[in-house]
Motif scaffolding. Structure first.
Motif, short mmCIF file in Angstrom:
data_model
loop_
_atom_site.label_atom_id
_atom_site.label_comp_id
_atom_site.label_asym_id
_atom_site.label_seq_id
_atom_site.Cartn_x
_atom_site.Cartn_y
_atom_site.Cartn_z
N PRO A 92 46.17 38.33 34.48
CA PRO A 92 46.78 38.12 33.16
C PRO A 92 46.73 36.67 32.70
CG PRO A 92 48.18 39.49 34.55
CD PRO A 92 47.12 38.91 35.44
N ASP A 93 46.56 35.75 33.63
CA ASP A 93 46.44 34.34 33.27
C ASP A 93 45.00 34.02 32.86
OD1 ASP A 93 47.90 32.10 32.78
OD2 ASP A 93 48.28 31.59 34.87
N LEU A 94 44.05 34.47 33.67
CA LEU A 94 42.65 34.15 33.44
C LEU A 94 42.08 34.88 32.24
CD1 LEU A 94 41.44 34.14 37.15
CD2 LEU A 94 41.75 32.15 35.68
N LEU A 95 42.68 36.01 31.86
CA LEU A 95 42.19 36.77 30.71
C LEU A 95 43.25 36.91 29.63
CD1 LEU A 95 40.14 39.57 32.52
CD2 LEU A 95 39.24 37.70 31.12
N SER A 96 44.35 36.22 29.76
CA SER A 96 45.51 36.25 28.87
C SER A 96 46.33 37.52 29.11
CB SER A 96 45.12 36.14 27.38
OG SER A 96 44.84 37.41 26.82
N PRO A 97 47.64 37.47 28.85
CA PRO A 97 48.48 38.66 29.06
C PRO A 97 48.05 39.86 28.23
CG PRO A 97 49.82 36.69 28.84
CD PRO A 97 48.42 36.28 28.49
N LEU A 98 47.24 39.63 27.20
CA LEU A 98 46.75 40.73 26.36
C LEU A 98 45.96 41.74 27.18
CD1 LEU A 98 47.06 41.23 23.29
CD2 LEU A 98 44.72 40.39 23.03
N ILE A 99 45.43 41.29 28.31
CA ILE A 99 44.62 42.18 29.14
C ILE A 99 45.46 43.31 29.73
CG2 ILE A 99 44.90 41.11 31.43
CD1 ILE A 99 41.56 42.10 29.80
#
Length: 363
Positions: A154-161
């Motif tokens: 969720p950090d490397l791809l943003s929480p939107l993932i």
């Protein structure tokens, strides 16, 4: 990006959503980290995408099955653990004898080359340049490895993932194509959860980089449903959706500094050059982090402090003394204390080169 675009278009993503998926992947700090280094991670990502795309298209004709076999052999040539792709490939192709025959025919040349290469270089067709890594995989590493994956994705791809977690509730997620990529995603993440290094730092998630495109596609599939469900707010929602992960990745870059990797990696070349110019050719070098660079770029006798048993150190030092070999150490900060304590004796710091320090054993 090209293969991801083809896959997204095959899944009926409009051009805008397809472009968003590609940009999202490109801006991932892990993707940037891997792209700036000559490692196998980005080729592994590329070939896994090709394998799964051709597997999904395999019902369109035998040529796709043959191409899938070729791509699968290339994926395994790049990274042996990509043999796990065979499971989602079988789901995609199905148990059709003719299709499986074409798959095998496509994979035979690459498989034969790999077997011949391993036999010639390592003495056995199932031995690779990675050596014996069995000890790095264990059940006791699973919880920490999986925890690091769940913490960093969720950090490397943003929480939107995380919206992708709702994918199983969409009707389309139960199609054969969706099952293919879901099996691959779950299988690779589960496999590397048993790997010791997965639980260490964020950059070790590079081994599961090949699942990032499918996590993105899954999240976008859910996002499309949400945006269409609230058509009155469609333009505002689209703007917020596109802006959020892009903004997140830029901010994350300020914290992780993946673009600094080129400068950091210079330590290996600089320390190797410094040692060749300033240390006696007969020197024995105690090292760990720089061992690969020193192995390829110098002719020094290398001693891996992390692999040698402590009981073997006194007789080793005696042999080195009898051979009139001076003993030096080239160490990163994280290993210095343990390495010098393990070898004992008096050590004098000579200099620092990049992120490494050079030490001389005085007795």
């Amino acid at each position: 990006g090209g293969v991801l675009s083809l896959l997204a278009r095959h899944c009926d993503f409009p051009k805008g959503w397809t472009a968003f998926a590609v940009v999202w992947l490109w801006l991932s700090q892990l993707m940037i980290f891997c792209a700036l280094q000559p490692m196998s991670d980005t080729p592994a990502l590329f070939w896994s995408l090709v394998v799964l795309y051709t597997a999904i298209r395999s019902r369109s004709g035998s040529a796709w099955c043959f191409g899938c076999g070729m791509a699968l052999s290339m994926a395994v040539l790049v990274r042996p653990t990509d043999a796990l792709l065979i499971f989602p490939v079988f789901i995609g192709i199905g148990f059709r004898p003719v299709a499986l025959l074409w798959l095998i025919l496509g994979g035979v040349p690459g498989g034969a080359f790999l077997g011949l290469y391993d036999h010639q270089v390592y003495g056995a067709i199932l031995t690779t340049g990675y050596g014996d890594v069995a000890s790095a995989f264990a059940l006791r590493f699973f919880a920490r490895g999986l925890g690091n994956i769940c913490r960093w994705i969720p950090d490397l791809l943003s929480p939107l993932i995380c919206l992708g977690l709702a994918l199983p509730f969409l009707k389309a997620s139960w199609s054969r194509d969706a099952v293919v990529v879901t099996v691959w995603t779950g299988l690779l993440c589960a496999f590397y959860s048993f790997y010791f290094y997965t639980g260490e730092f964020w950059w070790y998630l590079r081994f599961i980089l090949p699942v990032f495109p499918f996590l993105i596609l899954g999240a976008i599939a859910v996002l499309r449903k949400l945006v269409h469900a609230r058509s009155r707010w469609r333009k505002a929602s689209l703007l917020a959706i596109v802006a959020f992960p892009l903004f997140w990745e830029v901010r994350l870059g300020d914290r992780l500094h993946p673009v600094w990797i080129a400068a950091d990696e210079q330590t290996y070349a600089l320390s190797s050059d410094w040692a060749k110019e300033n240390l006696p050719a007969s020197s024995a070098i105690v090292c760990f982090q720089v061992s690969g660079a020193f192995f390829y770029y110098t002719d020094f006798l290398l001693v891996r402090w992390d692999q040698i048993e402590k009981d073997f150190i006194p007789p080793l030092l005696k042999v080195l003394h009898d051979q009139h070999r001076p003993v030096y150490a080239v160490l990163y900060e994280f290993e210095t204390k343990d390495a010098l304590a393990k070898f004992g004796g008096e050590w004098k710091k000579i200099t620092a080169v990049g992120k490494s320090t050079i030490w001389q054993r005085e007795n």
